[in-house]
Scaffold this active site. Structure first.
Site, PDB file in Angstrom:
ATOM      1  N   ARG A  88      -6.978  -5.041  -2.339  1.00 24.14           N
ATOM      2  CA  ARG A  88      -6.263  -4.608  -1.140  1.00 24.14           C
ATOM      3  C   ARG A  88      -7.067  -3.580  -0.367  1.00 24.14           C
ATOM      4  O   ARG A  88      -6.615  -3.103   0.663  1.00 24.14           O
ATOM      5  CB  ARG A  88      -4.929  -3.988  -1.543  1.00 24.14           C
ATOM      6  N   ARG A 160      15.156  -4.474  -2.413  1.00 22.03           N
ATOM      7  CA  ARG A 160      14.143  -3.666  -3.087  1.00 22.03           C
ATOM      8  C   ARG A 160      13.832  -2.475  -2.189  1.00 22.03           C
ATOM      9  O   ARG A 160      13.810  -2.615  -0.973  1.00 22.03           O
ATOM     10  CB  ARG A 160      12.866  -4.508  -3.246  1.00 22.03           C
ATOM     11  N   ARG A 171       4.216  -0.459   5.200  1.00 18.42           N
ATOM     12  CA  ARG A 171       3.358  -1.380   4.434  1.00 18.42           C
ATOM     13  C   ARG A 171       2.481  -2.198   5.375  1.00 18.42           C
ATOM     14  O   ARG A 171       1.326  -2.477   5.080  1.00 18.42           O
ATOM     15  CB  ARG A 171       4.215  -2.305   3.560  1.00 18.42           C
TER      16      ARG A 171
END
Ligand code: AMP
Length: 213
Positions: A88, A160, A171
């Site tokens: 990532r 979540r 994100r």
């Protein structure tokens, strides 16, 4: 064959990695799943990862690289694997490349699953997960029969923490800043493939086979 799935969170990397791993009979390795499993077991790694995950940030490279390398050096990975959610960052990609090079090995393909941010936001903020069996739903596209109750096991179905709207936007910011540069990284190496991630997931396996074969 060693494959990397690239793409924003919620692009459908996990679904495509899972069907491809079953088809090619290779392990599907998701660093997010490893962190969540550790959290469930209450390990120190899980607890350390949680604070970053809940905030929509990346878990530091030192922790992530170590768990990934210990996983891909296990026996079942000898014939290849599919990485979902790793690397990532450019640093993670460089370490993986260097470690593989020591073994005279390399990544064969990196598949970028492309989905616009607005589609991702709808997908992720509408996602719900069963706290008991892990089944996933979507408030619009795949709702439970009874509000908040899992169709499969009767468990409680919740959002979540990292799917909350502000966390999803964070994100996505992190993705564009730290992960998207990997597309150029793998393009330079001549192994980048591309999938339009807005298509139906029924075609998930066909999409992957088409770019690999
Ligand atoms: P995922 O299920 O792949 O979306 O991952 C959930 C969360 O785990 C991410 O938002 C990060 O906080 C963390 N995570 C997973 N994989 C990595 C990685 N390769 N590097 C850093 N953090 C990661």
């Amino acid at each position: 064959m060693k494959i990397i799935m690239l793409g924003a969170p919620g692009a459908g990397k996990g679904t495509r990695a899972a069907v491809a791993a079953a088809h090619y009979n290779m392990p599907h390795i998701s660093t997010g799943d490893i962190f969540r499993a550790n959290l469930k077991e209450g390990t120190e790694l899980g607890l350390r990862a949680k604070e970053y995950m809940d905030a929509g940030e990346l878990v530091p490279d030192e922790l992530t690289v170590e768990i990934l390398l210990s996983r891909v050096t296990q026996k079942d990975c000898e014939g290849g694997y599919i990485l979902d959610g790793f690397p990532r960052t450019i640093r993670q990609a460089e370490v993986l490349e260097a470690e593989l090079k020591k073994l005279d090995d390399k990544i064969d393909f990196a598949i970028d699953i492309d989905v616009p941010d607005d589609v991702i936001e709808v997908r992720m903020t509408g996602r719900r997960v069963c706290t008991k069996c892990g089944a996933t739903y979507h408030i619009v596209h795949a709702p439970t029969a009874k509000d908040g109750i899992c169709d499969a096991c009767g468990g409680e179905v919740v959002q979540r923490k990292d799917d909350a709207p502000e966390t999803v936007r964070q994100r996505l910011r992190v993705y564009h800043e730290q992960t998207q540069p990997l597309i150029a990284f793998y393009k330079e190496r001549g192994i980048l493939k591309w999938i339009d991630g807005c298509g139906p997931l029924d075609d998930a396996l066909a999409d992957v086979i088409r770019v690999l074969e």
